[in-house]
Design a protein around this motif. Structure first.
Motif, PDB file in Angstrom:
ATOM      1  N   PHE A 228       3.556  26.487  -6.798  1.00 63.09           N
ATOM      2  CA  PHE A 228       4.375  27.429  -6.040  1.00 63.09           C
ATOM      3  C   PHE A 228       5.205  28.307  -6.974  1.00 63.09           C
ATOM      4  CE2 PHE A 228       8.140  28.465  -3.384  1.00 63.09           C
ATOM      5  CZ  PHE A 228       7.469  29.195  -2.409  1.00 63.09           C
ATOM      6  N   THR A 229       5.736  27.715  -8.032  1.00 62.96           N
ATOM      7  CA  THR A 229       6.530  28.512  -8.968  1.00 62.96           C
ATOM      8  C   THR A 229       5.661  29.522  -9.725  1.00 62.96           C
ATOM      9  OG1 THR A 229       6.346  26.833 -10.705  1.00 62.96           O
ATOM     10  CG2 THR A 229       8.295  26.744  -9.276  1.00 62.96           C
ATOM     11  N   ILE A 230       4.409  29.177  -9.986  1.00 61.40           N
ATOM     12  CA  ILE A 230       3.499  30.139 -10.624  1.00 61.40           C
ATOM     13  C   ILE A 230       3.230  31.303  -9.679  1.00 61.40           C
ATOM     14  CG2 ILE A 230       1.146  30.482 -11.466  1.00 61.40           C
ATOM     15  CD1 ILE A 230       1.285  27.604 -12.548  1.00 61.40           C
ATOM     16  N   ALA A 231       3.043  30.994  -8.393  1.00 66.63           N
ATOM     17  CA  ALA A 231       2.794  32.055  -7.413  1.00 66.63           C
ATOM     18  C   ALA A 231       4.002  32.986  -7.279  1.00 66.63           C
ATOM     19  CB  ALA A 231       2.441  31.442  -6.065  1.00 66.63           C
ATOM     20  N   LEU A 232       5.202  32.458  -7.506  1.00 65.48           N
ATOM     21  CA  LEU A 232       6.421  33.262  -7.378  1.00 65.48           C
ATOM     22  C   LEU A 232       6.798  34.034  -8.640  1.00 65.48           C
ATOM     23  CD1 LEU A 232       8.822  30.972  -5.318  1.00 65.48           C
ATOM     24  CD2 LEU A 232       7.584  32.993  -4.559  1.00 65.48           C
ATOM     25  N   MET A 233       6.081  33.859  -9.723  1.00 72.33           N
ATOM     26  CA  MET A 233       6.454  34.516 -10.978  1.00 72.33           C
ATOM     27  C   MET A 233       6.529  36.047 -10.895  1.00 72.33           C
ATOM     28  SD  MET A 233       4.797  32.265 -13.985  1.00 72.33           S
ATOM     29  CE  MET A 233       5.326  30.596 -14.262  1.00 72.33           C
TER      30      MET A 233
ATOM     31  N   PHE B 169       9.339  25.109 -12.448  1.00 70.67           N
ATOM     32  CA  PHE B 169       8.008  24.983 -13.031  1.00 70.67           C
ATOM     33  C   PHE B 169       7.955  23.794 -13.990  1.00 70.67           C
ATOM     34  CE2 PHE B 169       5.253  25.870 -16.690  1.00 70.67           C
ATOM     35  CZ  PHE B 169       4.030  25.920 -16.059  1.00 70.67           C
ATOM     36  N   TRP B 170       8.914  23.736 -14.922  1.00 71.52           N
ATOM     37  CA  TRP B 170       8.914  22.651 -15.908  1.00 71.52           C
ATOM     38  C   TRP B 170       9.252  21.310 -15.273  1.00 71.52           C
ATOM     39  CZ3 TRP B 170       6.144  23.168 -19.887  1.00 71.52           C
ATOM     40  CH2 TRP B 170       5.963  24.417 -20.462  1.00 71.52           C
ATOM     41  N   LEU B 171      10.096  21.299 -14.248  1.00 71.59           N
ATOM     42  CA  LEU B 171      10.366  20.048 -13.526  1.00 71.59           C
ATOM     43  C   LEU B 171       9.113  19.556 -12.803  1.00 71.59           C
ATOM     44  CD1 LEU B 171      13.937  20.643 -12.053  1.00 71.59           C
ATOM     45  CD2 LEU B 171      13.268  18.997 -13.813  1.00 71.59           C
ATOM     46  N   GLY B 172       8.342  20.482 -12.241  1.00 69.34           N
ATOM     47  CA  GLY B 172       7.095  20.104 -11.573  1.00 69.34           C
ATOM     48  C   GLY B 172       6.096  19.503 -12.545  1.00 69.34           C
ATOM     49  N   ILE B 173       5.961  20.124 -13.710  1.00 73.98           N
ATOM     50  CA  ILE B 173       5.033  19.594 -14.718  1.00 73.98           C
ATOM     51  C   ILE B 173       5.511  18.234 -15.222  1.00 73.98           C
ATOM     52  CG2 ILE B 173       4.228  19.932 -17.087  1.00 73.98           C
ATOM     53  CD1 ILE B 173       3.479  22.655 -16.425  1.00 73.98           C
ATOM     54  N   ALA B 174       6.804  18.131 -15.517  1.00 74.75           N
ATOM     55  CA  ALA B 174       7.342  16.863 -16.021  1.00 74.75           C
ATOM     56  C   ALA B 174       7.210  15.763 -14.976  1.00 74.75           C
ATOM     57  CB  ALA B 174       8.806  17.040 -16.434  1.00 74.75           C
TER      58      ALA B 174
ATOM     59  N   ILE C 254       0.834  -1.200   0.000  1.00 69.07           N
ATOM     60  CA  ILE C 254       0.000   0.000   0.000  1.00 69.07           C
ATOM     61  C   ILE C 254       0.871   1.253   0.000  1.00 69.07           C
ATOM     62  CG2 ILE C 254      -1.622   1.365   1.395  1.00 69.07           C
ATOM     63  CD1 ILE C 254      -2.808  -1.330   2.329  1.00 69.07           C
ATOM     64  N   LEU C 255       1.885   1.273   0.849  1.00 67.50           N
ATOM     65  CA  LEU C 255       2.755   2.448   0.936  1.00 67.50           C
ATOM     66  C   LEU C 255       3.551   2.652  -0.342  1.00 67.50           C
ATOM     67  CD1 LEU C 255       4.011   2.131   4.609  1.00 67.50           C
ATOM     68  CD2 LEU C 255       2.279   3.685   3.694  1.00 67.50           C
ATOM     69  N   ARG C 256       4.034   1.579  -0.955  1.00 70.84           N
ATOM     70  CA  ARG C 256       4.774   1.711  -2.216  1.00 70.84           C
ATOM     71  C   ARG C 256       3.871   2.248  -3.322  1.00 70.84           C
ATOM     72  NH1 ARG C 256       6.796  -3.046  -0.448  1.00 70.84           N
ATOM     73  NH2 ARG C 256       5.410  -4.283  -1.748  1.00 70.84           N
ATOM     74  N   GLN C 257       2.654   1.791  -3.346  1.00 68.98           N
ATOM     75  CA  GLN C 257       1.724   2.212  -4.387  1.00 68.98           C
ATOM     76  C   GLN C 257       1.318   3.670  -4.198  1.00 68.98           C
ATOM     77  OE1 GLN C 257      -0.879  -0.767  -5.669  1.00 68.98           O
ATOM     78  NE2 GLN C 257      -2.587   0.631  -5.967  1.00 68.98           N
ATOM     79  N   ARG C 258       1.089   4.084  -2.990  1.00 62.66           N
ATOM     80  CA  ARG C 258       0.669   5.463  -2.728  1.00 62.66           C
ATOM     81  C   ARG C 258       1.819   6.446  -2.858  1.00 62.66           C
ATOM     82  NH1 ARG C 258      -3.766   4.547   1.985  1.00 62.66           N
ATOM     83  NH2 ARG C 258      -5.177   3.370   0.663  1.00 62.66           N
ATOM     84  N   ARG C 259       3.031   5.966  -2.839  1.00 61.77           N
ATOM     85  CA  ARG C 259       4.193   6.842  -3.009  1.00 61.77           C
ATOM     86  C   ARG C 259       4.110   7.593  -4.334  1.00 61.77           C
ATOM     87  NH1 ARG C 259       9.399   3.605  -1.961  1.00 61.77           N
ATOM     88  NH2 ARG C 259       8.329   2.384  -3.509  1.00 61.77           N
ATOM     89  N   LEU C 260       3.590   6.956  -5.360  1.00 62.07           N
ATOM     90  CA  LEU C 260       3.424   7.620  -6.658  1.00 62.07           C
ATOM     91  C   LEU C 260       2.408   8.754  -6.581  1.00 62.07           C
ATOM     92  CD1 LEU C 260       3.457   4.544  -9.040  1.00 62.07           C
ATOM     93  CD2 LEU C 260       5.217   6.310  -8.806  1.00 62.07           C
ATOM     94  N   PHE C 261       1.364   8.570  -5.786  1.00 61.36           N
ATOM     95  CA  PHE C 261       0.386   9.640  -5.600  1.00 61.36           C
ATOM     96  C   PHE C 261       1.028  10.825  -4.894  1.00 61.36           C
ATOM     97  CE2 PHE C 261      -2.748  11.754  -2.846  1.00 61.36           C
ATOM     98  CZ  PHE C 261      -3.574  12.281  -3.816  1.00 61.36           C
ATOM     99  N   TYR C 262       1.823  10.557  -3.874  1.00 57.30           N
ATOM    100  CA  TYR C 262       2.477  11.642  -3.144  1.00 57.30           C
ATOM    101  C   TYR C 262       3.540  12.324  -3.999  1.00 57.30           C
ATOM    102  CZ  TYR C 262      -0.112   9.744   0.735  1.00 57.30           C
ATOM    103  OH  TYR C 262      -1.124   9.305   1.531  1.00 57.30           O
ATOM    104  N   LEU C 263       4.154  11.595  -4.912  1.00 60.49           N
ATOM    105  CA  LEU C 263       5.070  12.211  -5.874  1.00 60.49           C
ATOM    106  C   LEU C 263       4.293  13.170  -6.781  1.00 60.49           C
ATOM    107  CD1 LEU C 263       7.851  12.409  -7.296  1.00 60.49           C
ATOM    108  CD2 LEU C 263       7.118  10.482  -8.711  1.00 60.49           C
ATOM    109  N   TYR C 264       3.144  12.738  -7.259  1.00 57.55           N
ATOM    110  CA  TYR C 264       2.286  13.590  -8.086  1.00 57.55           C
ATOM    111  C   TYR C 264       1.878  14.843  -7.310  1.00 57.55           C
ATOM    112  CZ  TYR C 264      -1.737  15.172 -10.763  1.00 57.55           C
ATOM    113  OH  TYR C 264      -2.625  15.935 -11.477  1.00 57.55           O
ATOM    114  N   LEU C 265       1.453  14.651  -6.077  1.00 56.88           N
ATOM    115  CA  LEU C 265       1.033  15.760  -5.236  1.00 56.88           C
ATOM    116  C   LEU C 265       2.174  16.760  -5.040  1.00 56.88           C
ATOM    117  CD1 LEU C 265      -1.195  16.894  -3.299  1.00 56.88           C
ATOM    118  CD2 LEU C 265      -0.110  15.548  -1.521  1.00 56.88           C
ATOM    119  N   GLY C 266       3.364  16.271  -4.751  1.00 60.90           N
ATOM    120  CA  GLY C 266       4.522  17.144  -4.568  1.00 60.90           C
ATOM    121  C   GLY C 266       4.885  17.907  -5.831  1.00 60.90           C
ATOM    122  N   CYS C 267       4.838  17.233  -6.956  1.00 57.05           N
ATOM    123  CA  CYS C 267       5.146  17.902  -8.230  1.00 57.05           C
ATOM    124  C   CYS C 267       4.120  18.976  -8.559  1.00 57.05           C
ATOM    125  CB  CYS C 267       5.245  16.877  -9.354  1.00 57.05           C
ATOM    126  SG  CYS C 267       6.711  15.842  -9.243  1.00 57.05           S
TER     127      CYS C 267
END
Length: 164
Positions: free
Chosen positions: A32-37, A58-63, A13-26
């Motif tokens: 955050f980068t849009i807010a700082l523009m 910004f582009w790293l977050g999207i990618a 369960i934790l390994r599978q949800r790690r991908l969701f938390y990666l998505y959330l972080g990205c």
């Protein structure tokens, strides 16, 4: 009586949800980068480094968000347990709304922020107000797409996790 989860199952369960938390972080990095523009644009008059870093993150977050979506989708399609449990489920998060409690919050936030940006745009042209609202819309839209779709069901379906 509920069935107790084994340590192996909890680890899956934790390994599978790690991908969701990666998505959330990205998505958070992207928003955050849009807010700082506006700040980056002001600082660019003296030194362009902050502006370049803001654009790069910004582009790293999207990618990163797109890559995590692709990985989640690939794992879901490879899961025989999930496909057997939901054989006819085809849900694209982009066109569905209010599918669960988390999606309800993201969808309402997206609508409220969109209304807010229209109101603020009519009243003022201040970039220090508009860009944080735009960042909120981008984050809420990204979460809307994930939380209303089939991949979210895959990530949080306890019966098929760990039985791939």
């Amino acid at each position: 009586m509920k069935k107790r989860l084994s340590f192996k199952h909890i680890g899956a369960i934790l390994r599978q949800r790690r991908l969701f938390y990666l998505y959330l972080g990205c998505m958070l990095v992207c928003a955050f980068t849009i807010a700082l523009m506006p700040v980056a644009s002001l600082l660019a008059e003296e030194n362009r480094v902050f502006l370049i870093l803001d654009g790069m993150f910004f582009w790293l977050g999207i990618a990163g968000a797109l890559a995590s979506c692709v990985l989640i989708n690939r794992k879901r399609k490879g899961s025989m347990a999930f496909t057997g449990r939901y054989p006819k489920l085809k849900r694209l998060g982009l066109i569905h709304f209010f599918q669960n409690r988390a999606a309800l919050i993201a969808d309402i936030a997206m609508f409220v922020l969109t209304a807010g940006i229209v109101i603020v745009r009519i009243i003022t042209d201040n970039a220090f107000i508009l860009f944080p609202l735009l960042a909120g819309i981008v984050f809420a839209f990204g979460m809307h797409c994930m939380l209303n779709g089939i991949n979210y069901i895959y990530l949080f379906d306890l019966q098929s996790i760990g039985r791939n």
